[in-house]
Design a protein around this motif. Structure first.
Motif, PDB file in Angstrom:
ATOM      1  N   UNK A  34      33.694  84.364  13.303  1.00 22.67           N
ATOM      2  CA  UNK A  34      32.868  85.173  12.414  1.00 22.67           C
ATOM      3  C   UNK A  34      33.333  86.622  12.479  1.00 22.67           C
ATOM      4  N   UNK A  35      33.608  87.102  13.697  1.00 17.46           N
ATOM      5  CA  UNK A  35      34.126  88.464  13.863  1.00 17.46           C
ATOM      6  C   UNK A  35      35.512  88.618  13.243  1.00 17.46           C
ATOM      7  N   UNK A  36      36.363  87.603  13.396  1.00 15.31           N
ATOM      8  CA  UNK A  36      37.697  87.685  12.798  1.00 15.31           C
ATOM      9  C   UNK A  36      37.597  87.739  11.277  1.00 15.31           C
ATOM     10  N   UNK A  37      36.665  86.993  10.705  1.00 14.35           N
ATOM     11  CA  UNK A  37      36.450  87.034   9.258  1.00 14.35           C
ATOM     12  C   UNK A  37      36.051  88.442   8.818  1.00 14.35           C
ATOM     13  N   UNK A  38      35.177  89.081   9.578  1.00 10.87           N
ATOM     14  CA  UNK A  38      34.763  90.452   9.265  1.00 10.87           C
ATOM     15  C   UNK A  38      35.967  91.397   9.343  1.00 10.87           C
ATOM     16  N   UNK A  39      36.800  91.251  10.379  1.00 11.99           N
ATOM     17  CA  UNK A  39      38.001  92.093  10.496  1.00 11.99           C
ATOM     18  C   UNK A  39      38.918  91.902   9.288  1.00 11.99           C
ATOM     19  N   UNK A  40      39.076  90.670   8.855  1.00 10.01           N
ATOM     20  CA  UNK A  40      39.895  90.402   7.672  1.00 10.01           C
ATOM     21  C   UNK A  40      39.305  91.022   6.419  1.00 10.01           C
ATOM     22  N   UNK A  41      37.969  90.940   6.276  1.00  9.20           N
ATOM     23  CA  UNK A  41      37.305  91.541   5.124  1.00  9.20           C
ATOM     24  C   UNK A  41      37.451  93.061   5.135  1.00  9.20           C
ATOM     25  N   UNK A  42      37.416  93.653   6.315  1.00 10.79           N
ATOM     26  CA  UNK A  42      37.637  95.097   6.418  1.00 10.79           C
ATOM     27  C   UNK A  42      39.033  95.467   5.919  1.00 10.79           C
ATOM     28  N   UNK A  43      40.008  94.673   6.323  1.00  9.97           N
ATOM     29  CA  UNK A  43      41.399  94.949   5.926  1.00  9.97           C
ATOM     30  C   UNK A  43      41.621  94.727   4.430  1.00  9.97           C
ATOM     31  N   UNK A  44      41.037  93.695   3.887  1.00 11.97           N
ATOM     32  CA  UNK A  44      41.271  93.345   2.484  1.00 11.97           C
ATOM     33  C   UNK A  44      40.390  94.121   1.512  1.00 11.97           C
ATOM     34  N   UNK A  45      39.100  94.229   1.839  1.00 12.15           N
ATOM     35  CA  UNK A  45      38.124  94.709   0.866  1.00 12.15           C
ATOM     36  C   UNK A  45      37.494  96.055   1.209  1.00 12.15           C
ATOM     37  N   UNK A  46      37.769  96.564   2.410  1.00 13.26           N
ATOM     38  CA  UNK A  46      37.209  97.853   2.800  1.00 13.26           C
ATOM     39  C   UNK A  46      35.726  97.815   3.112  1.00 13.26           C
ATOM     40  N   UNK A  47      35.173  96.654   3.368  1.00 12.38           N
ATOM     41  CA  UNK A  47      33.744  96.530   3.683  1.00 12.38           C
ATOM     42  C   UNK A  47      33.508  96.796   5.171  1.00 12.38           C
ATOM     43  N   UNK A  48      32.239  97.049   5.534  1.00 11.05           N
ATOM     44  CA  UNK A  48      31.835  97.247   6.926  1.00 11.05           C
ATOM     45  C   UNK A  48      32.714  98.274   7.652  1.00 11.05           C
ATOM     46  N   UNK A  49      33.007  99.362   6.971  1.00  3.96           N
ATOM     47  CA  UNK A  49      33.760 100.443   7.585  1.00  3.96           C
ATOM     48  C   UNK A  49      35.266 100.242   7.601  1.00  3.96           C
ATOM     49  N   UNK A  50      35.751  99.235   6.900  1.00  7.58           N
ATOM     50  CA  UNK A  50      37.193  98.981   6.870  1.00  7.58           C
ATOM     51  C   UNK A  50      37.927  99.920   5.930  1.00  7.58           C
ATOM     52  N   UNK A  51      39.239  99.906   6.034  1.00  6.73           N
ATOM     53  CA  UNK A  51      40.082 100.794   5.231  1.00  6.73           C
ATOM     54  C   UNK A  51      40.535 100.172   3.921  1.00  6.73           C
TER      55      UNK A  51
END
Length: 174
Positions: A34-51
């Motif tokens: 679940x955490x890895x999915x969030x990390x991927x979403x941060x990288x791809x979509x910029x969600x949850x504080x991602x770039x």
């Protein structure tokens, strides 16, 4: 041996062992991936504080991955899709190969910084490999489905695909 000191030779019913093993596999899938999915979403979509993809591509370029946008999409996509597949216990050998492969590259990218930077990726890689070997358990979307495959050959292929794609990525990266 005295009469008061007795050794129990009680064997637990197989159903109870299977239930606890399946519950443990569920926990090992849901939390880390679940955490890895969030990390991927941060990288791809910029969600949850991602770039987002452009910020991730800049980071990949700084690590020497060129073309950076391709490797950002590949890495973020493998984290996102592989994480979702393992989270759900769906197409587990594929999800394990994707997650293990991207974690091998993550470890290689930060290896010079020591365990403080690579520890999380190492743990995820080991769990992904273990799930490739064990399968997702009965509390998964794979359980009881015609496509559900486990066993030493499936595990070996899943792990070999992860290692081969990681090695290819690292060779292309230079």
């Amino acid at each position: 041996m005295s009469e008061t000191a007795q050794i129990s030779h009680e064997v637990k019913p197989a159903g109870r062992i299977a239930f606890t093993t399946d519950a443990a596999l569920l926990l090992l899938r849901v939390v880390p991936f679940g955490l890895l999915t969030v990390h991927g979403a941060q990288k791809l979509f910029g969600v949850w504080g991602g770039k987002g993809l452009s910020g991730t591509a800049s980071g990949f370029a700084a690590m020497g991955y060129e073309p950076a946008w391709f490797f950002a999409l590949l890495g973020g996509g493998a984290e996102f899709v592989g994480g979702i597949l393992l989270f759900l216990g769906l197409f587990t050998p594929l999800g394990a190969a994707m997650s293990l492969g991207v974690m091998i590259n993550a470890v290689a990218a930060v290896a010079a910084k020591g365990l403080e930077s690579s520890g999380y990726a190492i743990v995820l890689a080991v769990i992904a490999a273990a799930l490739a070997i064990s399968g997702p358990g009965r509390f998964s979307l794979d359980a009881g489905r015609p496509w559900h495959r486990t066993g030493p050959v499936v595990a070996a292929v899943s792990i070999a695909v992860a290692v081969a794609t990681s090695a290819a990525t690292l060779l292309v990266k230079g």
